[in-house]
Design a protein around this motif. Structure first.
Motif: not given
Length: 624
Positions: A530-557
């Motif tokens: 990411v720092d080298d400009g070679q990747l866009t990274l989207s992380v979905a940590p499902s248990r780090d917040q009250d609402d569970k977030i999975y990879v499919q929830h990041r796709i619309p972003d």
């Protein structure tokens, strides 16, 4: 494997199959999880009871031109993922698709197909359907309607297979009459064993050197396991380190191995990014000892036997030479699986070695009336063969039946998380150690992963590279979208190591974990990209917040970026669990196609998806 039009428009054949020249058949299987092997062996056993000479083979042992030598062939073929054929089936399928084959090429062949699949996928039992149509197009004659097993059914293959097998036997019986006065072997009668064990010596006596031949028998190797395939080889463990945080519920290891006997110029050609490494494990000494005690074989466990097949129709497994000189302990450690959940066939066989109430209970398990009880007893709690045998320890099992009762240990495939050029030919794996609880008091564990977890650096491991997968490096600089929750991210590191080397900078990764602090695999590697400009990274940590977030929830972003990549010839790779994730990801991507592509009709969106799949630009590599 072609489009769906052929499945709809091809007419059903009405020609009656011709009589056979002998009462014989061949059963071919292409197994992925072992289910196809079990189904094929059951077909073979039933046919032999009915007076047929029946051979059961893997398609990996079969030359496609042999189809011209057989009058009746039964195919047992699963569909993997969303319509893919098992790797070992590809050579036969490719041969059948040869454009030069005339429409009467297989006019002397009678055939049957039993397909295995999962109805939750759109291309349910696709391989079996396509195979049936292609055989028809080459003039072959179906003797019975195609059978279809469904993993989604609670009873699995048992929901359809018994009735299909009855129909198969009834349909082929008139094709070559049984000898006058022949009576089928009753289902309760014990068939003869597949192998004959001839006692040679005990370990207390002088034995010949490893690999030598004594009394016409080949001696077991001191290396332990026999390599199960011509292209399997030995490797040494270099690293076995936990990468999840201390105290985290899941133990995930980064494992590094080095192939033995590799020359410097061969290192970078050992494998390619996207390949899979197969590892064949062994049973623990404790589990083997328990099995020997339960079967009352402890006193003969280390006696040396010469192993031979009792019939040419049922040869030894291909990697075991005729006259193999070994011990029961050796077979139970390196060759035969005592740790898996028993198949339906296991209960059929075990019933032959019990009496009274025990035999009655086992036979009920192996009947349609007992399917629910079998699910409750074995499948749902994941009870192992070893545990079942202990509960039925009154069984009197002759050692000659060891290859009938027990399945072979199967290799397990792991997506390689390294590219050879970046790791000097070494192989990196990201391995989740399988351990979980059921209603049973003893936690369940995975045979391969628990064995790997126990190894120290320097241990020897039998391995094989599987290069047949669809997860291939896209042409540079075409964009790449990667969706990989958990250990599904492993092959993406390998692909990205190669993408960096080629200068491909349009890369988008959706990674799912439970907690950034606990199980963010290869975190420093991704963040540097990411720092080298070679990747866009989207992380979905499902248990780090009250609402569970999975990879499919990041796709619309990242909808605009996803659509841009697709429009520019990009590929979409999805790796990970085959449960709900692939369907949820597909739904999210279709929504992006609809909104960003200004599509109003569902048919337009699905047509685009199908087109990308045909072009190899949407690939799923998922596992159960």
């Amino acid at each position: 494997m072609g489009d769906s039009a052929s499945l709809i428009s091809a007419p059903a054949r009405s020609t009656e199959p011709l009589p056979l020249e002998s009462r014989s058949l061949l059963v071919l299987h292409a197994s992925v999880t072992g289910t196809a092997i079990d189904v094929a062996e059951r077909i073979g056993r039933r046919a032999r009871r009915e007076g047929w000479a029946a051979q059961v083979k893997s398609v990996a042992q079969f030359n496609p031109m042999e189809l011209l030598e057989h009058g009746l062939v039964v195919f047992v073929v699963p569909t993997t993922g969303n319509g893919q054929a098992p790797p070992q089936f590809i050579p036969l399928w490719t041969a059948l698709l040869h454009p030069g084959l005339p429409p009467d090429f297989l006019e002397d062949l009678r055939y049957a197909v039993f397909a295995l699949g999962d109805s939750s996928y759109g291309k349910y039992n696709w391989v079996g359907k396509k195979l049936s149509r292609r055989l028809d197009a080459l003039g072959a004659h179906a003797v019975v309607e195609r059978g279809e097993g469904d993993d989604q059914n609670e009873w699995g293959v048992e929901s359809t297979f018994p009735d299909w097998l009855d129909a198969l036997v009834q349909s082929i019986d008139p094709l070559f009459a049984a000898p006058s006065g022949f009576a089928p072997l009753p289902a309760a009668a014990r068939p003869p064993p597949r192998v004959r064990l001839e006692k040679i010596a005990s370990t207390s006596e002088t034995s010949p050197p490893s690999g030598s031949i004594a009394n016409g028998c080949h001696t077991a190797s001191s290396n332990g396991a026999l390599l199960w395939s011509d292209d399997a080889r030995w490797a040494r463990l270099v690293k076995n380190e936990r990468v999840t945080s201390d105290g985290w519920y899941q133990d995930v290891r980064e494992i590094e191995i080095e192939i033995e006997g590799v020359t410097p110029d061969e290192r970078n050609r050992l494998y390619a990014a996207g390949d899979v490494l197969e590892i064949r494990p062994q049973n623990s000494a404790e589990d083997v000892e328990r099995f020997l005690t339960t079967t009352r074989w402890s006193d003969i466990a280390d006696a040396v036997y010469c192993v031979n097949a009792t019939s040419s129709d049922q040869p030894l497994p291909p990697h075991i030479p005729p006259g193999y000189r070994t011990t029961l302990r050796h077979l139970l450690t390196y060759e035969l699986d005592i740790s898996s959940v028993p198949s339906f066939s296991f209960f059929e066989w075990l019933a032959h070695f019990c009496e009274g109430d025990m035999q009655e209970r086992l036979r009920e398990f192996a009947s349609p009336a007992g399917y629910d009880d079998l699910l409750d007893y074995a499948r749902r709690p994941r009870r192992t063969i070893n545990e079942v045998l202990y509960e039925f320890r009154s069984a009197q099992i002759p050692p000659d039946y060891i290859f009938d009762l027990l399945p072979l240990i199967r290799p397990r495939g792991f997506s390689i998380s390294s590219s050879p050029a970046s790791h000097d030919g070494k192989v990196d794996l990201l391995v989740a150690i399988v351990q979980y609880k059921t209603i049973l008091s003893v936690p369940r564990k995975g045979l391969t992963t628990s064995w790997l977890a126990s190894l120290e650096p320097g241990a020897r491991i039998p391995v094989r590279f599987d290069t047949s997968g669809q997860l291939r490096l896209p042409p540079s600089p075409a964009p790449l979208i990667m969706i990989g929750p958990g250990t599904g991210v492993a092959p993406f590191r390998a692909l990205m190591e190669e993408r960096i080397r080629t200068g491909a900078k349009d890369n988008l990764l959706f990674f799912g974990c439970r907690s950034v602090k606990a199980d963010f695999y290869f975190q420093s590697f991704w963040e540097k990209l990411v720092d080298d400009g070679q990747l866009t990274l989207s992380v979905a940590p499902s248990r780090d917040q009250d609402d569970k977030i999975y990879v499919q929830h990041r796709i619309p972003d990242h909808a605009a970026q996803v659509w841009d990549y697709v429009q520019r010839g990009g590929s979409i790779y999805v790796c990970g669990s085959s449960t709900q994730m692939p369907k949820a990801v597909k739904k999210a991507l279709l929504a992006v196609f609809r909104s960003e592509g200004s599509m109003t009709l569902d048919s337009e969106v699905e047509a685009l998806w199908d087109q990308l799949e045909k072009e190899g630009r949407i690939v799923e590599e998922t596992w159960g």
